[in-house]
Write a protein that holds these residues in place. Structure first.
Motif, short mmCIF file in Angstrom:
data_model
loop_
_atom_site.label_atom_id
_atom_site.label_comp_id
_atom_site.label_asym_id
_atom_site.label_seq_id
_atom_site.Cartn_x
_atom_site.Cartn_y
_atom_site.Cartn_z
N GLN A 83 1.75 14.40 -4.55
CA GLN A 83 1.55 15.83 -4.40
C GLN A 83 0.86 16.42 -5.61
OE1 GLN A 83 2.08 17.97 -1.82
NE2 GLN A 83 2.51 16.14 -0.58
N THR A 84 1.20 15.91 -6.78
CA THR A 84 0.59 16.40 -8.03
C THR A 84 -0.90 16.11 -8.06
OG1 THR A 84 2.67 16.04 -9.20
CG2 THR A 84 0.70 16.28 -10.54
N LEU A 85 -1.30 14.99 -7.45
CA LEU A 85 -2.70 14.60 -7.47
C LEU A 85 -3.55 15.34 -6.46
CD1 LEU A 85 -2.23 10.73 -7.87
CD2 LEU A 85 -2.87 12.37 -9.63
N LEU A 86 -2.91 16.06 -5.52
CA LEU A 86 -3.67 16.77 -4.49
C LEU A 86 -4.41 17.98 -5.08
CD1 LEU A 86 -1.14 16.74 -1.52
CD2 LEU A 86 -3.18 15.33 -1.83
N ARG A 95 0.82 -1.21 0.00
CA ARG A 95 0.00 0.00 0.00
C ARG A 95 0.85 1.26 0.00
NH1 ARG A 95 -3.23 -1.94 3.45
NH2 ARG A 95 -2.46 -0.96 5.36
N ILE A 96 1.99 1.22 0.69
CA ILE A 96 2.83 2.42 0.75
C ILE A 96 3.85 2.46 -0.38
CG2 ILE A 96 2.53 2.67 3.24
CD1 ILE A 96 5.29 1.42 3.61
N GLY A 97 3.81 1.47 -1.28
CA GLY A 97 4.64 1.54 -2.47
C GLY A 97 5.90 0.71 -2.46
N MET A 98 6.08 -0.15 -1.45
CA MET A 98 7.26 -1.00 -1.45
C MET A 98 7.08 -2.12 -2.48
SD MET A 98 8.24 -1.22 2.63
CE MET A 98 9.99 -1.56 2.33
N ARG A 99 8.20 -2.56 -3.03
CA ARG A 99 8.22 -3.55 -4.09
C ARG A 99 8.59 -4.92 -3.54
NH1 ARG A 99 12.95 -3.41 -5.39
NH2 ARG A 99 12.94 -1.14 -5.38
N ARG A 100 7.82 -5.95 -3.90
CA ARG A 100 8.16 -7.30 -3.46
C ARG A 100 9.40 -7.77 -4.21
NH1 ARG A 100 3.97 -12.27 -3.88
NH2 ARG A 100 2.65 -10.73 -2.82
N LEU A 155 10.79 9.15 -3.62
CA LEU A 155 10.68 10.56 -4.00
C LEU A 155 9.73 10.72 -5.17
CD1 LEU A 155 11.55 13.50 -3.71
CD2 LEU A 155 13.50 13.00 -5.19
N ALA A 156 9.84 9.85 -6.18
CA ALA A 156 8.95 9.93 -7.34
C ALA A 156 7.51 9.69 -6.94
CB ALA A 156 9.38 8.91 -8.40
N ARG A 157 7.29 8.74 -6.03
CA ARG A 157 5.93 8.46 -5.56
C ARG A 157 5.38 9.66 -4.80
NH1 ARG A 157 2.66 3.98 -4.24
NH2 ARG A 157 1.36 4.30 -2.40
N SER A 158 6.20 10.25 -3.94
CA SER A 158 5.76 11.40 -3.16
C SER A 158 5.42 12.59 -4.06
CB SER A 158 6.84 11.80 -2.16
OG SER A 158 7.11 10.73 -1.26
N GLU A 159 6.25 12.82 -5.09
CA GLU A 159 5.98 13.92 -6.02
C GLU A 159 4.70 13.66 -6.80
OE1 GLU A 159 9.54 14.09 -8.30
OE2 GLU A 159 10.57 15.42 -6.88
N ARG A 160 4.47 12.41 -7.17
CA ARG A 160 3.25 12.05 -7.89
C ARG A 160 2.01 12.26 -7.01
NH1 ARG A 160 4.80 7.48 -9.16
NH2 ARG A 160 3.70 6.19 -7.65
#
Length: 203
Positions: free
Chosen positions: A200-203, A159-164, A193-198
């Motif tokens: 923020q863009t969606l907010l 859910r938080i974006g970690m990769r298996r 960082l890329a996930r966080s920026e993405r």
């Protein structure tokens, strides 16, 4: 590298939570939910009573690398609802450059009071810890592991974006006497960082 968390200016506030360094005096508060069968089943050390748990807590120096997660109640009083482990460790490197790989990764793990489950507090807290890992701690990679049967844990990792990254077949011995499958997850600083920026863009 238990002093790594000293680089962070505590406490840290999220929209709903306060994160601070765990203290030796928090042992009783953590025992109140870690003694529950559904929690104790998945944590590394089981205990029959508080005295045994306190011995484990102090011997492992959990307060050195665990972050306390608090929720403020209706009366404005903080209540500890969980902890997130942040254990900074070395990455792997070939011998002649091994020094460059020191202290660049962290293993994280968590336990939360099931009473407060289903409201996103764990995701909020662990996401905040990843911000710290890739911010003030300056790490390049964070990993987490769990038994495959511990679905809430690996669901949170995803859910938080970690990769298996791995699936181990009967790779861990559970205290109930069974060899269980395990799962490992990771995320890199640039991925977070890329996930966080993405986001923020969606907010």
């Amino acid at each position: 590298m238990s002093d790594s968390l000293d680089k962070v200016s505590w406490p840290i506030r999220t929209p709903r939570l306060v994160l601070r360094r765990l203290e030796a005096g928090d042992a009783q508060a953590t025992w109140e939910y870690r003694k529950l069968p559904e929690v104790q089943r998945w944590i590394n050390s089981g205990a029959a009573n508080f005295e045994e748990y306190l011995g484990q807590f102090m011997a492992a120096k959990r307060y050195a690398y665990d972050v306390a997660v608090e929720l403020t109640d209706a009366n404005g009083q903080p209540r500890l609802i969980g902890t997130v482990m942040v254990k900074v460790q070395d990455g792997w490197g070939q011998s002649e450059i091994a020094a460059t790989a020191r202290g660049v990764e962290a293993e994280i793990g968590w336990s939360f009071n099931p009473v407060d489950g289903g409201q996103g507090y764990a995701s909020e807290a662990v996401s905040c810890v990843l911000d710290l890992c890739f911010g003030p701690l300056g790490l390049r990679r964070v990993v987490a592991e769990c038994f495959a049967d511990n679905e809430p844990s690996w669901r949170l990792m995803e859910r938080i974006g970690m990769r298996r990254e791995g699936y181990g077949v009967q790779s861990g011995l559970h205290r109930e006497g069974q060899w269980l499958d395990s799962m490992s997850y990771a995320i890199l600083a640039d991925e977070w960082l890329a996930r966080s920026e993405r986001d923020q863009t969606l907010l």
